[in-house]
Design a protein around this motif. Structure first.
Motif, PDB file in Angstrom:
ATOM      1  N   VAL A  35       0.872  -1.174   0.000  1.00 26.71           N
ATOM      2  CA  VAL A  35       0.000   0.000   0.000  1.00 26.71           C
ATOM      3  C   VAL A  35       0.906   1.219   0.000  1.00 26.71           C
ATOM      4  O   VAL A  35       1.826   1.315   0.820  1.00 26.71           O
ATOM      5  CB  VAL A  35      -0.949   0.002   1.218  1.00 26.71           C
ATOM      6  CG1 VAL A  35      -1.754   1.284   1.276  1.00 26.71           C
ATOM      7  CG2 VAL A  35      -1.883  -1.204   1.148  1.00 26.71           C
ATOM      8  N   TYR A  36       0.661   2.132  -0.934  1.00 23.60           N
ATOM      9  CA  TYR A  36       1.500   3.310  -1.109  1.00 23.60           C
ATOM     10  C   TYR A  36       0.673   4.573  -0.962  1.00 23.60           C
ATOM     11  O   TYR A  36      -0.498   4.610  -1.337  1.00 23.60           O
ATOM     12  CB  TYR A  36       2.170   3.279  -2.496  1.00 23.60           C
ATOM     13  CG  TYR A  36       3.013   2.052  -2.687  1.00 23.60           C
ATOM     14  CD1 TYR A  36       4.331   2.031  -2.243  1.00 23.60           C
ATOM     15  CD2 TYR A  36       2.490   0.899  -3.265  1.00 23.60           C
ATOM     16  CE1 TYR A  36       5.113   0.893  -2.395  1.00 23.60           C
ATOM     17  CE2 TYR A  36       3.258  -0.242  -3.413  1.00 23.60           C
ATOM     18  CZ  TYR A  36       4.570  -0.236  -2.974  1.00 23.60           C
ATOM     19  OH  TYR A  36       5.330  -1.361  -3.111  1.00 23.60           O
ATOM     20  N   ASP A  37       1.301   5.602  -0.426  1.00 27.63           N
ATOM     21  CA  ASP A  37       0.634   6.899  -0.305  1.00 27.63           C
ATOM     22  C   ASP A  37       0.753   7.627  -1.639  1.00 27.63           C
ATOM     23  O   ASP A  37       1.847   7.951  -2.084  1.00 27.63           O
ATOM     24  CB  ASP A  37       1.259   7.734   0.818  1.00 27.63           C
ATOM     25  CG  ASP A  37       0.927   7.169   2.187  1.00 27.63           C
ATOM     26  OD1 ASP A  37      -0.231   6.742   2.375  1.00 27.63           O
ATOM     27  OD2 ASP A  37       1.812   7.154   3.051  1.00 27.63           O
ATOM     28  N   LEU A  38      -0.390   7.845  -2.266  1.00 27.02           N
ATOM     29  CA  LEU A  38      -0.460   8.581  -3.520  1.00 27.02           C
ATOM     30  C   LEU A  38      -1.032   9.957  -3.227  1.00 27.02           C
ATOM     31  O   LEU A  38      -1.644  10.153  -2.170  1.00 27.02           O
ATOM     32  CB  LEU A  38      -1.361   7.837  -4.513  1.00 27.02           C
ATOM     33  CG  LEU A  38      -0.948   6.406  -4.844  1.00 27.02           C
ATOM     34  CD1 LEU A  38      -2.021   5.711  -5.671  1.00 27.02           C
ATOM     35  CD2 LEU A  38       0.385   6.408  -5.576  1.00 27.02           C
ATOM     36  N   ALA A 103      11.570  -0.893 -17.718  1.00 23.81           N
ATOM     37  CA  ALA A 103      11.555   0.303 -18.563  1.00 23.81           C
ATOM     38  C   ALA A 103      10.187   0.997 -18.532  1.00 23.81           C
ATOM     39  O   ALA A 103      10.103   2.206 -18.753  1.00 23.81           O
ATOM     40  CB  ALA A 103      11.922  -0.059 -20.001  1.00 23.81           C
ATOM     41  N   HIS A 104       9.130   0.252 -18.248  1.00 27.28           N
ATOM     42  CA  HIS A 104       7.776   0.818 -18.257  1.00 27.28           C
ATOM     43  C   HIS A 104       7.309   1.288 -16.877  1.00 27.28           C
ATOM     44  O   HIS A 104       6.313   2.008 -16.779  1.00 27.28           O
ATOM     45  CB  HIS A 104       6.785  -0.204 -18.810  1.00 27.28           C
ATOM     46  CG  HIS A 104       7.037  -0.530 -20.240  1.00 27.28           C
ATOM     47  ND1 HIS A 104       6.651   0.300 -21.271  1.00 27.28           N
ATOM     48  CD2 HIS A 104       7.674  -1.584 -20.823  1.00 27.28           C
ATOM     49  CE1 HIS A 104       7.017  -0.236 -22.411  1.00 27.28           C
ATOM     50  NE2 HIS A 104       7.646  -1.373 -22.178  1.00 27.28           N
ATOM     51  N   MET A 105       7.991   0.902 -15.833  1.00 22.24           N
ATOM     52  CA  MET A 105       7.535   1.240 -14.487  1.00 22.24           C
ATOM     53  C   MET A 105       7.536   2.747 -14.193  1.00 22.24           C
ATOM     54  O   MET A 105       6.616   3.233 -13.535  1.00 22.24           O
ATOM     55  CB  MET A 105       8.323   0.481 -13.426  1.00 22.24           C
ATOM     56  CG  MET A 105       7.968  -1.006 -13.367  1.00 22.24           C
ATOM     57  SD  MET A 105       6.202  -1.329 -13.113  1.00 22.24           S
ATOM     58  CE  MET A 105       5.609  -1.598 -14.777  1.00 22.24           C
ATOM     59  N   ARG A 110       4.258   7.506 -12.696  1.00 22.11           N
ATOM     60  CA  ARG A 110       3.731   8.838 -13.054  1.00 22.11           C
ATOM     61  C   ARG A 110       2.213   8.809 -13.191  1.00 22.11           C
ATOM     62  O   ARG A 110       1.518   9.711 -12.726  1.00 22.11           O
ATOM     63  CB  ARG A 110       4.377   9.355 -14.345  1.00 22.11           C
ATOM     64  CG  ARG A 110       5.769   9.923 -14.145  1.00 22.11           C
ATOM     65  CD  ARG A 110       6.268  10.688 -15.370  1.00 22.11           C
ATOM     66  NE  ARG A 110       6.241   9.921 -16.611  1.00 22.11           N
ATOM     67  CZ  ARG A 110       7.196   9.070 -16.999  1.00 22.11           C
ATOM     68  NH1 ARG A 110       8.258   8.890 -16.236  1.00 22.11           N
ATOM     69  NH2 ARG A 110       7.088   8.423 -18.137  1.00 22.11           N
ATOM     70  N   LEU A 111       1.695   7.771 -13.818  1.00 16.47           N
ATOM     71  CA  LEU A 111       0.255   7.652 -13.980  1.00 16.47           C
ATOM     72  C   LEU A 111      -0.439   7.585 -12.614  1.00 16.47           C
ATOM     73  O   LEU A 111      -1.398   8.326 -12.357  1.00 16.47           O
ATOM     74  CB  LEU A 111      -0.099   6.407 -14.795  1.00 16.47           C
ATOM     75  CG  LEU A 111      -1.588   6.092 -14.870  1.00 16.47           C
ATOM     76  CD1 LEU A 111      -2.298   7.093 -15.766  1.00 16.47           C
ATOM     77  CD2 LEU A 111      -1.810   4.685 -15.359  1.00 16.47           C
TER      78      LEU A 111
END
Length: 139
Positions: A35-38, A103-105, A110-111
């Motif tokens: 779980v990440y803080d966005l 390469a896509h991460m 960003r998304l």
């Protein structure tokens, strides 16, 4: 008395953690999550892989097995008087080239960091009747 959905309504971190644990457990070995803080609140992110078997034209040959890497993010949509239910925004990214995953991460990060929710409900729904349609599909 509260039903299960009332227990996490208004508690986005608990909803995100629950989603992450349930998905990782259901997917099994090779799946992990956190779980990440966005900027829009907590989001569960799970990653893992699938092996797809594609039949060959000659059915006597063994199927061609193609590995896929997958990232799924689940972000609880904040409570709002205009919403009759609790929702999760789901973002999925799947690719067959595991070697190019890293390469896509940065694009996926960003998304996910760009997700925002309006503080006020729009005067008119962006998609009239969407709640009825979502409810119909989920029943």
């Amino acid at each position: 008395m509260s039903n299960d959905s009332d227990l996490v309504r208004g508690e986005p971190r608990i909803a995100a953690e629950g989603a992450m644990h349930a998905i990782v457990t259901a997917r099994g070995k090779g799946w992990t999550g956190g779980v990440y803080d966005l900027p829009c609140g907590p989001g569960a992110v799970v990653t893992g892989g699938h092996l797809y078997s594609l039949p060959r034209r000659d059915s006597s040959e063994a199927p061609f097995e193609l590995p896929f890497a997958e990232l799924q993010a689940y972000v609880p949509v904040p409570d709002h008087p205009s919403l009759s239910h609790q929702y999760l925004l789901t973002v999925s990214f799947t690719m067959p080239s595991i070697h190019h995953w890293e390469a896509h991460m940065p694009s996926m990060v960003r998304l996910l960091r760009s997700v925002t929710f309006p503080l006020e409900a729009p005067a008119e729904p962006a998609a009239p009747g969407i709640e009825k349609e979502v409810g119909r599909v989920l029943q």
